[in-house]
Motif scaffolding. Sequence first.
Motif, PDB file in Angstrom:
ATOM      1  N   GLN A  43       0.925  -1.102  -0.022  1.00 37.15           N
ATOM      2  CA  GLN A  43       0.156  -0.056   0.012  1.00 37.15           C
ATOM      3  C   GLN A  43       0.687   1.350  -0.077  1.00 37.15           C
ATOM      4  O   GLN A  43       0.117   2.369  -0.477  1.00 37.15           O
ATOM      5  CB  GLN A  43      -0.898  -0.078   1.332  1.00 37.15           C
ATOM      6  CG  GLN A  43      -2.043  -0.961   1.130  1.00 37.15           C
ATOM      7  CD  GLN A  43      -3.153  -0.985   2.380  1.00 37.15           C
ATOM      8  OE1 GLN A  43      -2.974   0.120   3.068  1.00 37.15           O
ATOM      9  NE2 GLN A  43      -3.641  -2.237   2.819  1.00 37.15           N
ATOM     10  N   PHE A  63      -2.907  -1.609  -4.950  1.00 39.92           N
ATOM     11  CA  PHE A  63      -2.885  -1.513  -3.577  1.00 39.92           C
ATOM     12  C   PHE A  63      -2.801  -0.269  -2.973  1.00 39.92           C
ATOM     13  O   PHE A  63      -3.272  -0.047  -1.835  1.00 39.92           O
ATOM     14  CB  PHE A  63      -1.528  -2.170  -3.268  1.00 39.92           C
ATOM     15  CG  PHE A  63      -1.428  -3.579  -4.014  1.00 39.92           C
ATOM     16  CD1 PHE A  63      -2.103  -4.613  -3.427  1.00 39.92           C
ATOM     17  CD2 PHE A  63      -0.780  -3.941  -5.017  1.00 39.92           C
ATOM     18  CE1 PHE A  63      -2.285  -6.021  -3.978  1.00 39.92           C
ATOM     19  CE2 PHE A  63      -0.672  -5.163  -5.656  1.00 39.92           C
ATOM     20  CZ  PHE A  63      -1.556  -6.326  -5.221  1.00 39.92           C
ATOM     21  N   SER A  64      -1.955   0.893  -3.815  1.00 41.39           N
ATOM     22  CA  SER A  64      -1.924   2.151  -3.016  1.00 41.39           C
ATOM     23  C   SER A  64      -3.220   2.942  -3.120  1.00 41.39           C
ATOM     24  O   SER A  64      -3.485   3.733  -2.418  1.00 41.39           O
ATOM     25  CB  SER A  64      -0.915   2.959  -3.835  1.00 41.39           C
ATOM     26  OG  SER A  64      -1.220   3.165  -4.874  1.00 41.39           O
TER      27      SER A  64
END
Length: 297
Positions: free
Chosen positions: A39, A212-213
């Motif tokens: 992340q 994810f981020s």
Amino acid sequence: MLAIKNVHETVGGEVGALFEGGDVQLDELEREEILDILQTSGYILFRSSDVDMPRFTAMVERVSSRISLDPARNFHSNVAQKVDAGTDPVGLHCENGNSPFWPDLAWFYCERAATSGSQTTVCDGEQVWAALGDTAREMFTRHDIVYSRRVSEQQWKDYVYHSREGKLPRADITLDHLRALMNDTSTATIDPLDGGAICYRFRTPAARTGRFSGRVAFANSILGPSYNYEVPVITLDSGEPIPAEIMAEITQVTGVLTSEVTWKNGDLLLIDNTRVMHGRRAIVDTRRTIYNALSYV
């Protein structure tokens, strides 16, 4: 708490995370812990003497819901394929990022490191998007990019065969099986050609929200290679080519923001394939042996 270091310090802050030495054993890492690190970090380098092919394979299988592949490469385990793309430098790209079979994760395991050169390059798409000028950002906000490419019958049938874990005989594989593996049927078309080959057309943003981020990253295969395949035609969704001045800006910006991973024996590199582009410097030591796996979460 696991010891984590930044792998590279580049403009924009943390790019990668490093587990080194006795920080952790691969078998101890939980799936959600690894995905949580992604992340914030675009890639993770595990530098530990306990990494080997069985542990690499087990980690990929533990973290992934589904394994993908490059049908032009040979398998060396249930998930691993040897990286074999000649000795020339390889441009920045996302693995399978120019196709409708774009995986979330790209994994690499170094069995034998080069004695010199041959580094893998990494470039954070979030930093690239922030560094591009207004004209480029506005153009890529208005327009998707489109890849078109011919693929041989053997290659696309190999992809289906391995994606279905060999449970479907090659003689029974049809285009419907291939279409069922596409990430999003609304962004791609697959048409049959003579001799069993196909032509696919894949539309995708040049800058997309990372898996994810959750942040926008310029992550694509505009600069990428075509080793083992026909070179794709790349245009804007208007049908026009990407302007030469924009391509020059992309090359300049990514060049400034690219870092190198200098491999050591036993290294394992996990890349967020929806955020970070990677490539390779020229192979100087041909004994270098690296394996690759592609997967979805």
